[in-house]
Design a protein around this motif. Structure first.
Motif, PDB file in Angstrom:
ATOM      1  N   ILE A  79       4.774  13.110  -0.475  1.00  0.00           N
ATOM      2  CA  ILE A  79       3.729  12.307  -1.119  1.00  0.00           C
ATOM      3  C   ILE A  79       2.400  12.652  -0.449  1.00  0.00           C
ATOM      4  O   ILE A  79       2.263  12.553   0.773  1.00  0.00           O
ATOM      5  CB  ILE A  79       4.019  10.797  -0.961  1.00  0.00           C
ATOM      6  CG1 ILE A  79       5.380  10.437  -1.564  1.00  0.00           C
ATOM      7  CG2 ILE A  79       2.887   9.963  -1.560  1.00  0.00           C
ATOM      8  CD1 ILE A  79       5.525  10.694  -3.040  1.00  0.00           C
ATOM      9  N   ALA A  80       1.437  13.073  -1.249  1.00  0.00           N
ATOM     10  CA  ALA A  80       0.082  13.308  -0.752  1.00  0.00           C
ATOM     11  C   ALA A  80      -0.703  12.013  -0.973  1.00  0.00           C
ATOM     12  O   ALA A  80      -0.626  11.401  -2.040  1.00  0.00           O
ATOM     13  CB  ALA A  80      -0.568  14.461  -1.509  1.00  0.00           C
TER      14      ALA A  80
ATOM     15  N   LEU B 195       9.111   5.237   4.116  1.00  0.00           N
ATOM     16  CA  LEU B 195       9.960   4.052   4.158  1.00  0.00           C
ATOM     17  C   LEU B 195      10.249   3.642   5.603  1.00  0.00           C
ATOM     18  O   LEU B 195      10.140   2.466   5.957  1.00  0.00           O
ATOM     19  CB  LEU B 195      11.273   4.300   3.412  1.00  0.00           C
ATOM     20  CG  LEU B 195      11.186   4.469   1.896  1.00  0.00           C
ATOM     21  CD1 LEU B 195      12.535   4.884   1.337  1.00  0.00           C
ATOM     22  CD2 LEU B 195      10.687   3.207   1.228  1.00  0.00           C
ATOM     23  N   PHE B 196      10.611   4.618   6.427  1.00  0.00           N
ATOM     24  CA  PHE B 196      10.892   4.310   7.825  1.00  0.00           C
ATOM     25  C   PHE B 196       9.652   3.741   8.505  1.00  0.00           C
ATOM     26  O   PHE B 196       9.737   2.781   9.273  1.00  0.00           O
ATOM     27  CB  PHE B 196      11.394   5.538   8.584  1.00  0.00           C
ATOM     28  CG  PHE B 196      11.742   5.222  10.006  1.00  0.00           C
ATOM     29  CD1 PHE B 196      12.949   4.622  10.319  1.00  0.00           C
ATOM     30  CD2 PHE B 196      10.848   5.501  11.024  1.00  0.00           C
ATOM     31  CE1 PHE B 196      13.255   4.299  11.634  1.00  0.00           C
ATOM     32  CE2 PHE B 196      11.144   5.178  12.344  1.00  0.00           C
ATOM     33  CZ  PHE B 196      12.357   4.577  12.647  1.00  0.00           C
TER      34      PHE B 196
ATOM     35  N   ILE C  43       0.838  -1.208   0.000  1.00  0.00           N
ATOM     36  CA  ILE C  43       0.000   0.000   0.000  1.00  0.00           C
ATOM     37  C   ILE C  43       0.871   1.255   0.000  1.00  0.00           C
ATOM     38  O   ILE C  43       0.625   2.191  -0.774  1.00  0.00           O
ATOM     39  CB  ILE C  43      -0.967  -0.017   1.207  1.00  0.00           C
ATOM     40  CG1 ILE C  43      -2.036  -1.098   1.016  1.00  0.00           C
ATOM     41  CG2 ILE C  43      -1.600   1.356   1.431  1.00  0.00           C
ATOM     42  CD1 ILE C  43      -2.818  -1.439   2.281  1.00  0.00           C
ATOM     43  N   TRP C  44       1.884   1.268   0.860  1.00  0.00           N
ATOM     44  CA  TRP C  44       2.752   2.457   0.915  1.00  0.00           C
ATOM     45  C   TRP C  44       3.508   2.639  -0.387  1.00  0.00           C
ATOM     46  O   TRP C  44       3.621   3.760  -0.901  1.00  0.00           O
ATOM     47  CB  TRP C  44       3.695   2.375   2.109  1.00  0.00           C
ATOM     48  CG  TRP C  44       3.001   2.693   3.391  1.00  0.00           C
ATOM     49  CD1 TRP C  44       2.663   1.827   4.393  1.00  0.00           C
ATOM     50  CD2 TRP C  44       2.508   3.972   3.803  1.00  0.00           C
ATOM     51  NE1 TRP C  44       2.008   2.490   5.395  1.00  0.00           N
ATOM     52  CE2 TRP C  44       1.902   3.804   5.066  1.00  0.00           C
ATOM     53  CE3 TRP C  44       2.530   5.239   3.234  1.00  0.00           C
ATOM     54  CZ2 TRP C  44       1.318   4.861   5.754  1.00  0.00           C
ATOM     55  CZ3 TRP C  44       1.952   6.299   3.925  1.00  0.00           C
ATOM     56  CH2 TRP C  44       1.350   6.108   5.162  1.00  0.00           C
ATOM     57  N   ASN C  45       4.024   1.539  -0.954  1.00  0.00           N
ATOM     58  CA  ASN C  45       4.687   1.647  -2.259  1.00  0.00           C
ATOM     59  C   ASN C  45       3.722   2.193  -3.300  1.00  0.00           C
ATOM     60  O   ASN C  45       4.085   3.055  -4.101  1.00  0.00           O
ATOM     61  CB  ASN C  45       5.206   0.277  -2.722  1.00  0.00           C
ATOM     62  CG  ASN C  45       6.482  -0.148  -2.043  1.00  0.00           C
ATOM     63  OD1 ASN C  45       7.223   0.661  -1.497  1.00  0.00           O
ATOM     64  ND2 ASN C  45       6.755  -1.447  -2.072  1.00  0.00           N
TER      65      ASN C  45
ATOM     66  N   GLN D 268       0.105  14.089   4.131  1.00  0.00           N
ATOM     67  CA  GLN D 268       1.323  14.249   3.341  1.00  0.00           C
ATOM     68  C   GLN D 268       2.513  13.851   4.198  1.00  0.00           C
ATOM     69  O   GLN D 268       2.591  14.243   5.358  1.00  0.00           O
ATOM     70  CB  GLN D 268       1.511  15.694   2.893  1.00  0.00           C
ATOM     71  CG  GLN D 268       0.471  16.201   1.942  1.00  0.00           C
ATOM     72  CD  GLN D 268       0.773  17.629   1.490  1.00  0.00           C
ATOM     73  OE1 GLN D 268       1.796  18.206   1.834  1.00  0.00           O
ATOM     74  NE2 GLN D 268      -0.128  18.197   0.711  1.00  0.00           N
ATOM     75  N   ASN D 269       3.404  13.064   3.604  1.00  0.00           N
ATOM     76  CA  ASN D 269       4.644  12.681   4.277  1.00  0.00           C
ATOM     77  C   ASN D 269       5.742  12.540   3.244  1.00  0.00           C
ATOM     78  O   ASN D 269       5.472  12.289   2.070  1.00  0.00           O
ATOM     79  CB  ASN D 269       4.501  11.351   5.025  1.00  0.00           C
ATOM     80  CG  ASN D 269       3.643  11.479   6.254  1.00  0.00           C
ATOM     81  OD1 ASN D 269       2.445  11.223   6.200  1.00  0.00           O
ATOM     82  ND2 ASN D 269       4.248  11.878   7.352  1.00  0.00           N
ATOM     83  N   SER D 270       6.986  12.649   3.694  1.00  0.00           N
ATOM     84  CA  SER D 270       8.116  12.463   2.788  1.00  0.00           C
ATOM     85  C   SER D 270       8.309  10.963   2.525  1.00  0.00           C
ATOM     86  O   SER D 270       7.884  10.115   3.314  1.00  0.00           O
ATOM     87  CB  SER D 270       9.390  13.052   3.395  1.00  0.00           C
ATOM     88  OG  SER D 270       9.826  12.269   4.493  1.00  0.00           O
TER      89      SER D 270
END
Length: 147
Positions: free
Chosen positions: A93-94, A111-112, A47-49, A104-106
């Protein structure tokens, strides 16, 4: 920084794969919660990818076919490495979470997060394995580095 994340992604994939192997060898001993958590670990990374590379995502709690688990883990790893190699870690990334809220997060934060998230749930599975009489695996990062 990217080299450190490659190492962490390799660590994450390694222990996901080991957990998948143990699951496939002991399916009769794995209860519903353990199976759900194992699938959730894989689903969350996918999902995050997918939020970063804009592709269709899995359901948070979907149960994947057993024969696809290793393939999903490998695909997750490859997509995460591709993101790491092709995108700026500071890129924002929104996205919309599973509840429909916008955030929104970088890429670095994302990844972390999913690496830490996987570690958290592997710990839960280890506790549950012990409760059903299975020997839990030690998935601590330092043990991975000692190999």
């Amino acid at each position: 920084m990217k080299e450190q994340f490659i190492d962490l992604l390799e660590y994450n994939s390694h222990f996901n794969q080991l957990l998948i192997k143990i699951y496939l060898e002991n399916k009769d001993s794995f209860n519903e919660k353990m199976t759900l958590l194992l699938n959730h670990i894989l689903n969350a990374q996918q999902i995050w990818n997918s939020r970063i590379i804009i592709e269709e995502s899995f359901g948070v709690w979907q149960i994947n076919p057993d024969e696809k688990l290793s393939e999903i883990n490998q695909s997750n790893f490859e997509n995460s490495i591709k993101i790491l190699n092709e995108r700026n870690l500071d890129e924002i990334i929104a996205y919309r979470n599973s509840k429909g809220d916008d955030f929104q997060n970088s890429i670095l934060e994302i990844l972390f997060h999913f690496i830490n998230h996987s570690t958290y749930h592997r710990g839960q599975i280890a506790m549950l394995m012990k409760q059903v009489g299975l020997e839990p695996i030690n998935t601590d990062y330092i043990f991975y580095k000692r190999k």
